[in-house]
Design a protein around this motif. Structure first.
Motif, mmCIF file in Angstrom:
data_model
loop_
_atom_site.group_PDB
_atom_site.id
_atom_site.type_symbol
_atom_site.label_atom_id
_atom_site.label_comp_id
_atom_site.label_asym_id
_atom_site.label_seq_id
_atom_site.Cartn_x
_atom_site.Cartn_y
_atom_site.Cartn_z
ATOM 1 N N GLN A 36 51.089 35.503 48.333
ATOM 2 C CA GLN A 36 51.697 35.889 49.586
ATOM 3 C C GLN A 36 51.947 34.630 50.400
ATOM 4 O OE1 GLN A 36 49.126 38.919 51.248
ATOM 5 N NE2 GLN A 36 49.033 40.025 49.310
ATOM 6 N N GLU A 37 52.155 34.777 51.684
ATOM 7 C CA GLU A 37 52.560 33.632 52.503
ATOM 8 C C GLU A 37 51.534 32.502 52.483
ATOM 9 O OE1 GLU A 37 53.904 32.658 57.107
ATOM 10 O OE2 GLU A 37 53.703 34.726 56.413
ATOM 11 N N ASP A 38 50.256 32.843 52.471
ATOM 12 C CA ASP A 38 49.237 31.791 52.504
ATOM 13 C C ASP A 38 48.085 32.060 51.537
ATOM 14 O OD1 ASP A 38 48.073 33.941 53.740
ATOM 15 O OD2 ASP A 38 47.205 32.794 55.397
ATOM 16 N N ASN A 39 48.295 32.924 50.551
ATOM 17 C CA ASN A 39 47.215 33.286 49.640
ATOM 18 C C ASN A 39 47.748 33.421 48.219
ATOM 19 O OD1 ASN A 39 45.654 35.749 48.203
ATOM 20 N ND2 ASN A 39 44.231 34.584 49.476
ATOM 21 N N ALA A 40 46.970 32.903 47.263
ATOM 22 C CA ALA A 40 47.338 33.023 45.847
ATOM 23 C C ALA A 40 46.121 33.492 45.063
ATOM 24 C CB ALA A 40 47.816 31.677 45.303
ATOM 25 N N SER A 41 46.346 34.368 44.100
ATOM 26 C CA SER A 41 45.238 34.845 43.276
ATOM 27 C C SER A 41 45.718 35.120 41.865
ATOM 28 C CB SER A 41 44.617 36.120 43.870
ATOM 29 O OG SER A 41 45.536 37.191 43.831
ATOM 30 N N GLY A 42 44.834 34.892 40.910
ATOM 31 C CA GLY A 42 45.104 35.198 39.513
ATOM 32 C C GLY A 42 43.914 35.938 38.930
ATOM 33 N N GLU A 43 44.196 36.912 38.063
ATOM 34 C CA GLU A 43 43.144 37.727 37.469
ATOM 35 C C GLU A 43 43.322 37.811 35.960
ATOM 36 O OE1 GLU A 43 41.857 41.310 39.997
ATOM 37 O OE2 GLU A 43 43.955 41.015 40.569
ATOM 38 N N ILE A 154 35.518 42.416 30.542
ATOM 39 C CA ILE A 154 35.254 41.522 31.661
ATOM 40 C C ILE A 154 36.485 41.375 32.548
ATOM 41 C CG2 ILE A 154 33.581 40.248 30.266
ATOM 42 C CD1 ILE A 154 35.605 37.916 30.254
ATOM 43 N N HIS A 155 36.215 41.000 33.782
ATOM 44 C CA HIS A 155 37.255 40.760 34.778
ATOM 45 C C HIS A 155 36.907 39.470 35.512
ATOM 46 C CE1 HIS A 155 38.616 41.582 39.144
ATOM 47 N NE2 HIS A 155 39.638 41.064 38.490
ATOM 48 N N PHE A 156 37.854 38.547 35.565
ATOM 49 C CA PHE A 156 37.667 37.294 36.298
ATOM 50 C C PHE A 156 38.823 37.122 37.275
ATOM 51 C CE2 PHE A 156 38.673 32.818 36.975
ATOM 52 C CZ PHE A 156 37.475 32.363 37.497
ATOM 53 N N LYS A 157 38.489 36.769 38.515
ATOM 54 C CA LYS A 157 39.515 36.548 39.538
ATOM 55 C C LYS A 157 39.303 35.200 40.217
ATOM 56 C CE LYS A 157 41.538 38.487 43.780
ATOM 57 N NZ LYS A 157 41.512 39.600 44.762
ATOM 58 N N TYR A 158 40.413 34.499 40.448
ATOM 59 C CA TYR A 158 40.397 33.193 41.111
ATOM 60 C C TYR A 158 41.419 33.252 42.243
ATOM 61 C CZ TYR A 158 41.720 28.229 41.690
ATOM 62 O OH TYR A 158 42.015 26.991 42.193
ATOM 63 N N SER A 159 40.991 32.962 43.464
ATOM 64 C CA SER A 159 41.926 33.021 44.589
ATOM 65 C C SER A 159 41.571 31.980 45.638
ATOM 66 C CB SER A 159 41.937 34.422 45.221
ATOM 67 O OG SER A 159 40.695 34.711 45.827
ATOM 68 N N TYR A 160 42.556 31.642 46.468
ATOM 69 C CA TYR A 160 42.330 30.703 47.567
ATOM 70 C C TYR A 160 43.484 30.822 48.564
ATOM 71 C CZ TYR A 160 45.720 27.738 45.101
ATOM 72 O OH TYR A 160 46.845 27.264 44.472
ATOM 73 N N ARG A 161 43.282 30.268 49.750
ATOM 74 C CA ARG A 161 44.328 30.202 50.767
ATOM 75 C C ARG A 161 44.812 28.758 50.885
ATOM 76 N NH1 ARG A 161 45.007 34.706 53.716
ATOM 77 N NH2 ARG A 161 43.350 36.292 53.602
ATOM 78 N N TYR A 162 46.050 28.610 51.251
ATOM 79 C CA TYR A 162 46.612 27.266 51.396
ATOM 80 C C TYR A 162 47.367 27.156 52.711
ATOM 81 C CZ TYR A 162 50.539 29.853 49.358
ATOM 82 O OH TYR A 162 51.500 30.807 49.100
ATOM 83 N N LYS A 199 57.142 30.419 36.931
ATOM 84 C CA LYS A 199 56.845 29.033 37.299
ATOM 85 C C LYS A 199 56.267 29.004 38.714
ATOM 86 C CE LYS A 199 60.320 26.740 34.380
ATOM 87 N NZ LYS A 199 61.457 25.775 34.369
ATOM 88 N N GLY A 200 56.270 27.838 39.324
ATOM 89 C CA GLY A 200 55.861 27.692 40.710
ATOM 90 C C GLY A 200 54.385 27.953 40.945
ATOM 91 N N LEU A 201 54.073 28.381 42.175
ATOM 92 C CA LEU A 201 52.688 28.604 42.569
ATOM 93 C C LEU A 201 52.041 29.695 41.728
ATOM 94 C CD1 LEU A 201 50.334 28.015 44.445
ATOM 95 C CD2 LEU A 201 51.322 29.604 46.101
ATOM 96 N N GLN A 202 52.816 30.713 41.381
ATOM 97 C CA GLN A 202 52.279 31.780 40.541
ATOM 98 C C GLN A 202 51.856 31.227 39.182
ATOM 99 O OE1 GLN A 202 54.864 35.165 40.375
ATOM 100 N NE2 GLN A 202 53.457 36.410 39.157
ATOM 101 N N GLY A 203 52.651 30.309 38.642
ATOM 102 C CA GLY A 203 52.285 29.678 37.380
ATOM 103 C C GLY A 203 51.018 28.853 37.499
#
Length: 278
Positions: A36-43, A154-162, A199-203
């Motif tokens: 989103q505008e200031d948050n990215a997460s991958g699972e 199992i479920h693993f999630k990694y997220s952060y704000r930028y 690509k990009g931040l999602q990648g």
């Protein structure tokens, strides 16, 4: 209706069962991301051939998680201070893909929290308030339940704000050395029916999530090894990563193994010195 962790993860399995059984990876793995505008997460969701008791024993301790995260190409060191059975402080040193000592990397203060641990459900969180370049609110969360006698889901999630500075740095990276790097989500297919990946931040967030997942897999797959057999674990991570060569094409085995060997020795030397001081 409020469900407990076990029931929630079971429900998630049912919703992605088809994607686990048939996908481009040739393995029971499902990856999704959100930004989103200031948050990215991958699972990452996956079935792994390790019984639940083994997973719970191996991944319910902050000390073991240091062994896990050190396999990530950008983690240069890790220290743990134990508070009690469920919470600990972890210091991660995050840097470039080549060898760096902890004092050359960015220091991040994580809190390890064993949220839930029962005979059929494990949930642990690693959280950090601040990261490099104005990033913040880091979360690494791991959940596991038994799938059958020999397999776990199992479920693993990694997220952060930028923030603004991080966005500028990411834009610069994606316009230069990161412009050809891709994630795992297929956006479409070309005229030859070859997949075109995001690509990009999602990648970026998908690659990082997968790096941590492969670290978890490698740790569990080599759990019977002693710490003196660190090279074998590192090489195992690399063999798993080679299955996704399009995403991790920049990683060369000799460079990765030698870098991790040096970082592990640095960690062992530092820990031995601290023990002597104490």
């Amino acid at each position: 209706v409020v469900t407990n962790g076990y029931e929630s993860l079971q429900s998630q399995y049912q919703s992605i069962k088809g994607s686990l059984e048939s996908n481009q990876y040739g393995a029971p793995v499902f990856i999704q991301s959100d930004f989103q505008e200031d948050n990215a997460s991958g699972e990452v969701f996956a079935l792994i051939e390790h019984e639940f008791n083994e997973v719970a024993a191996g991944l319910s301790s902050a000390d073991y998680w240091c062994d896990v995260v050190l396999l990530h190409i950008n983690v240069k060191g890790c220290d743990v201070k134990f508070n009690d059975d469920s919470e600990s402080n972890m210091t991660l040193y995050v840097g470039r893909r080549y060898f760096q000592t902890p004092d050359q990397a960015h220091e991040m203060q994580y809190r390890f929290n064993k949220v839930s641990s029962s005979p059929n459900y494990l949930h642990v969180n690693l959280t950090a308030g601040d990261g490099p370049l104005g990033t913040s609110d880091y979360l690494l969360t791991f959940e596991a339940i038994p799938f059958n006698e020999s397999t776990s889901f199992i479920h693993f999630k990694y997220s952060y704000r930028y923030g603004f500075m991080a966005k500028l740095a990411l834009d610069g990276y994606l316009a230069t050395i990161g412009r050809h790097k891709v994630g795992f989500t297929i956006t479409k297919y070309d005229d030859s029916n070859n997949p075109i990946f995001v690509k990009g931040l999602q990648g970026i967030v998908e690659r990082n999530s997968m790096r941590y997942f492969l670290a978890i897999r490698s740790f569990l797959d080599t759990s019977t090894l002693t710490r003196e057999q660190w090279d074998t674990r590192v090489q195992h991570w690399y063999r798993l990563a080679r299955r996704f060569e399009r995403q991790f094409i920049e990683v060369r085995e000799k460079e990765y193994v030698e870098t991790k060997r040096k970082e592990f020795r640095t960690r062992e030397t530092t820990n031995t010195a601290l023990l002597r001081m104490n």
